[in-house]
Design a protein around this motif. Structure first.
Motif, PDB file in Angstrom:
ATOM      1  N   ALA A 111       0.855  -1.139   0.000  1.00 51.29           N
ATOM      2  CA  ALA A 111       0.000   0.000   0.000  1.00 51.29           C
ATOM      3  C   ALA A 111       0.897   1.195   0.000  1.00 51.29           C
ATOM      4  N   ASP A 112       1.185   1.472  -1.273  1.00 51.67           N
ATOM      5  CA  ASP A 112       1.954   2.685  -1.495  1.00 51.67           C
ATOM      6  C   ASP A 112       1.001   3.839  -1.567  1.00 51.67           C
ATOM      7  N   GLN A 113       1.358   4.912  -0.968  1.00 51.96           N
ATOM      8  CA  GLN A 113       0.482   6.089  -0.969  1.00 51.96           C
ATOM      9  C   GLN A 113       0.814   6.967  -2.159  1.00 51.96           C
ATOM     10  N   PRO A 114      -0.198   7.324  -2.973  1.00 50.59           N
ATOM     11  CA  PRO A 114       0.077   8.189  -4.125  1.00 50.59           C
ATOM     12  C   PRO A 114       0.468   9.576  -3.694  1.00 50.59           C
ATOM     13  N   PRO A 115       1.144  10.313  -4.537  1.00 50.80           N
ATOM     14  CA  PRO A 115       1.557  11.671  -4.173  1.00 50.80           C
ATOM     15  C   PRO A 115       0.361  12.563  -3.969  1.00 50.80           C
ATOM     16  N   ARG A 116       0.459  13.440  -2.982  1.00 47.62           N
ATOM     17  CA  ARG A 116      -0.618  14.385  -2.703  1.00 47.62           C
ATOM     18  C   ARG A 116      -0.625  15.512  -3.731  1.00 47.62           C
ATOM     19  N   LEU A 117      -1.790  15.794  -4.268  1.00 44.18           N
ATOM     20  CA  LEU A 117      -1.908  16.848  -5.258  1.00 44.18           C
ATOM     21  C   LEU A 117      -2.250  18.157  -4.605  1.00 44.18           C
ATOM     22  N   ARG A 118      -1.806  19.226  -5.166  1.00 42.22           N
ATOM     23  CA  ARG A 118      -2.165  20.563  -4.706  1.00 42.22           C
ATOM     24  C   ARG A 118      -3.225  21.092  -5.663  1.00 42.22           C
ATOM     25  N   LEU A 119      -4.436  21.191  -5.179  1.00 41.92           N
ATOM     26  CA  LEU A 119      -5.557  21.560  -6.031  1.00 41.92           C
ATOM     27  C   LEU A 119      -6.127  22.886  -5.604  1.00 41.92           C
ATOM     28  N   SER A 178      -7.819   4.293  13.439  1.00 45.20           N
ATOM     29  CA  SER A 178      -6.540   4.261  14.147  1.00 45.20           C
ATOM     30  C   SER A 178      -5.535   3.407  13.369  1.00 45.20           C
ATOM     31  N   GLY A 179      -4.272   3.546  13.741  1.00 38.71           N
ATOM     32  CA  GLY A 179      -3.229   2.755  13.106  1.00 38.71           C
ATOM     33  C   GLY A 179      -2.417   3.551  12.112  1.00 38.71           C
ATOM     34  N   PRO A 180      -1.526   2.875  11.395  1.00 34.85           N
ATOM     35  CA  PRO A 180      -0.610   3.566  10.473  1.00 34.85           C
ATOM     36  C   PRO A 180      -1.316   4.028   9.212  1.00 34.85           C
ATOM     37  N   ASP A 181      -0.645   4.929   8.488  1.00 34.73           N
ATOM     38  CA  ASP A 181      -1.121   5.321   7.165  1.00 34.73           C
ATOM     39  C   ASP A 181      -1.182   4.071   6.281  1.00 34.73           C
ATOM     40  N   ARG A 182      -2.251   3.971   5.479  1.00 32.96           N
ATOM     41  CA  ARG A 182      -2.431   2.740   4.714  1.00 32.96           C
ATOM     42  C   ARG A 182      -3.532   2.902   3.675  1.00 32.96           C
ATOM     43  N   GLY A 227     -12.444   4.287  -7.291  1.00 35.95           N
ATOM     44  CA  GLY A 227     -11.494   5.089  -6.518  1.00 35.95           C
ATOM     45  C   GLY A 227     -10.778   4.280  -5.453  1.00 35.95           C
ATOM     46  N   SER A 228     -10.189   4.989  -4.507  1.00 35.23           N
ATOM     47  CA  SER A 228      -9.387   4.380  -3.442  1.00 35.23           C
ATOM     48  C   SER A 228      -9.650   5.101  -2.127  1.00 35.23           C
ATOM     49  N   LEU A 229      -9.625   4.356  -1.025  1.00 28.84           N
ATOM     50  CA  LEU A 229      -9.790   4.913   0.318  1.00 28.84           C
ATOM     51  C   LEU A 229      -8.527   4.632   1.119  1.00 28.84           C
ATOM     52  N   PHE A 230      -7.942   5.705   1.704  1.00 24.79           N
ATOM     53  CA  PHE A 230      -6.743   5.606   2.511  1.00 24.79           C
ATOM     54  C   PHE A 230      -7.022   6.095   3.932  1.00 24.79           C
ATOM     55  N   VAL A 231      -6.133   5.734   4.840  1.00 25.60           N
ATOM     56  CA  VAL A 231      -6.017   6.420   6.124  1.00 25.60           C
ATOM     57  C   VAL A 231      -4.693   7.164   6.093  1.00 25.60           C
ATOM     58  N   ARG A 232      -4.747   8.462   6.414  1.00 28.04           N
ATOM     59  CA  ARG A 232      -3.552   9.296   6.435  1.00 28.04           C
ATOM     60  C   ARG A 232      -3.635  10.213   7.645  1.00 28.04           C
ATOM     61  N   PRO A 241      -6.633   2.016 -10.615  1.00 28.37           N
ATOM     62  CA  PRO A 241      -5.649   1.602  -9.615  1.00 28.37           C
ATOM     63  C   PRO A 241      -5.379   0.101  -9.611  1.00 28.37           C
ATOM     64  N   ASN A 242      -4.116  -0.234  -9.317  1.00 35.39           N
ATOM     65  CA  ASN A 242      -3.755  -1.627  -9.113  1.00 35.39           C
ATOM     66  C   ASN A 242      -4.095  -2.036  -7.680  1.00 35.39           C
ATOM     67  N   ALA A 243      -3.649  -3.195  -7.261  1.00 35.67           N
ATOM     68  CA  ALA A 243      -4.035  -3.721  -5.946  1.00 35.67           C
ATOM     69  C   ALA A 243      -3.664  -2.781  -4.812  1.00 35.67           C
ATOM     70  N   ALA A 244      -2.530  -2.106  -4.927  1.00 35.00           N
ATOM     71  CA  ALA A 244      -2.046  -1.220  -3.870  1.00 35.00           C
ATOM     72  C   ALA A 244      -2.338   0.244  -4.139  1.00 35.00           C
ATOM     73  N   SER A 245      -3.008   0.577  -5.238  1.00 33.71           N
ATOM     74  CA  SER A 245      -3.223   1.964  -5.673  1.00 33.71           C
ATOM     75  C   SER A 245      -1.905   2.720  -5.782  1.00 33.71           C
ATOM     76  N   SER A 246      -0.839   1.988  -6.092  1.00 34.82           N
ATOM     77  CA  SER A 246       0.476   2.624  -6.202  1.00 34.82           C
ATOM     78  C   SER A 246       0.663   3.325  -7.546  1.00 34.82           C
ATOM     79  N   ASN A 247      -0.182   3.029  -8.520  1.00 34.76           N
ATOM     80  CA  ASN A 247      -0.097   3.674  -9.828  1.00 34.76           C
ATOM     81  C   ASN A 247      -1.091   4.813  -9.977  1.00 34.76           C
ATOM     82  N   GLY A 248      -1.844   5.113  -8.925  1.00 35.18           N
ATOM     83  CA  GLY A 248      -2.866   6.152  -8.965  1.00 35.18           C
ATOM     84  C   GLY A 248      -4.069   5.727  -8.151  1.00 35.18           C
TER      85      GLY A 248
END
Length: 285
Positions: free
Chosen positions: A8-16, A66-70, A97-102, A116-123
């Motif tokens: 579970a790679d976190q995609p880069p944060r966009l500035r919108l 709760s817990g780590p970013d994922r 889409g994708s749902l993360f905890v950050r 997105p792929n399994a880890a949403s690492s490509n978007g």
């Protein structure tokens, strides 16, 4: 099967940058706002008298952040239910889409056009974000949450629209049958709608039940509580509160097709929007 943009790679944060408001939806033939009649007003008054929004209630549903970013879950997991590399959530089903905890809050990820792929690492694919609870037994409930709208994009899977923003699903039966409450929209409106089966919008047709102006405070936390309740057998009352103030209420009296009386899922929808939420709770109305 790839989800369509209309229902579970976190995609880069966009500035919108926040997008400027545009004109509200133009009137459409066959669509009317349901007026709150004297009888409907009694329904709303009765629900308000029964339970105050601000009074703590035991939670029927309150997902743990709760817990780590994922990565929590994503559309890949939904469309590939047998995949061993999927991220399945016991609480949520994300169909687009994708749902993360950050940083301890739920996050859509920066909205983009990716599949997105399994880890949403490509978007993330979250420019079209659709998520419902795995439970489908919510009837008369209040859905409350803290929401932060980080900004809008104009380069997602779907073209920019006045409805872009964040919306709450109520009594979700299918993509063609549900209630939806728009909390943040590009055109600065709060809107209550019903969607009935049959039509060209992902198999259904929307009916607007009520709307009001609301200027979206981009980047700031907003507290909302949305309540739905059936009364009188076939009247469905929906109210929206921002903080301690009711901003909109409407009653579905069945004039534009039968009210949705069955229990269903609740959830969130995002359109071309980067958003966070926390303290998501479902309680008895």
């Amino acid at each position: 099967m790839r989800p369509q943009s209309h229902g579970a790679d976190q995609p880069p944060r966009l500035r919108l940058a926040p997008a400027p408001p545009v004109s509200p939806d133009p009137p459409r033939r066959g669509r009317r706002r349901v007026l709150v009649t004297a009888a409907a007003a009694l329904v709303l008054a009765g629900t308000a008298a029964g339970v105050a929004f601000g009074r703590p209630r035991p939670a029927l549903f309150a997902p743990d952040l709760s817990g780590p970013d994922r990565l929590v879950t994503n559309e890949y997991t939904h469309w590939n239910p047998g995949a061993r590399d999927g991220h399945r959530s016991k609480d949520w089903d994300v169909t687009s889409g994708s749902l993360f905890v950050r940083d301890g809050v739920a996050w859509s990820g920066g909205p983009d056009r990716a599949t997105p792929n399994a880890a949403s690492s490509n978007g993330t694919g979250s420019s079209v974000f659709r998520m419902t609870t795995r439970r489908h037994d919510f009837g008369d409930v209040t859905v409350s949450l803290n929401l932060r709208n980080l900004g809008l994009t104009s380069s997602g899977r779907a073209a920019p629209s006045e409805i872009d923003g964040v919306h709450v699903f109520l009594r979700w039966q299918s993509p063609a049958e549900l209630y939806v409450v728009s909390l943040n929209r590009r055109d600065d409106l709060v809107v209550i709608k019903k969607k009935r089966p049959g039509g060209t919008t992902n198999g259904g047709t929307y009916v607007t039940l009520g709307q009001t102006r609301y200027a979206v405070p981009y980047g700031a936390w907003q507290r909302f509580a949305v309540r739905i309740r059936t009364s009188g057998g076939d009247l469905v009352a929906i109210s929206v509160r921002h903080g301690d103030r009711e901003v909109l209420s409407a009653v579905d009296d069945g004039a534009e097709g039968p009210a949705i009386l069955a229990r269903g899922a609740v959830g969130l929808r995002g359109d071309n929007c980067d958003f966070e939420f926390k303290d998501f709770r479902v309680t008895h109305a």
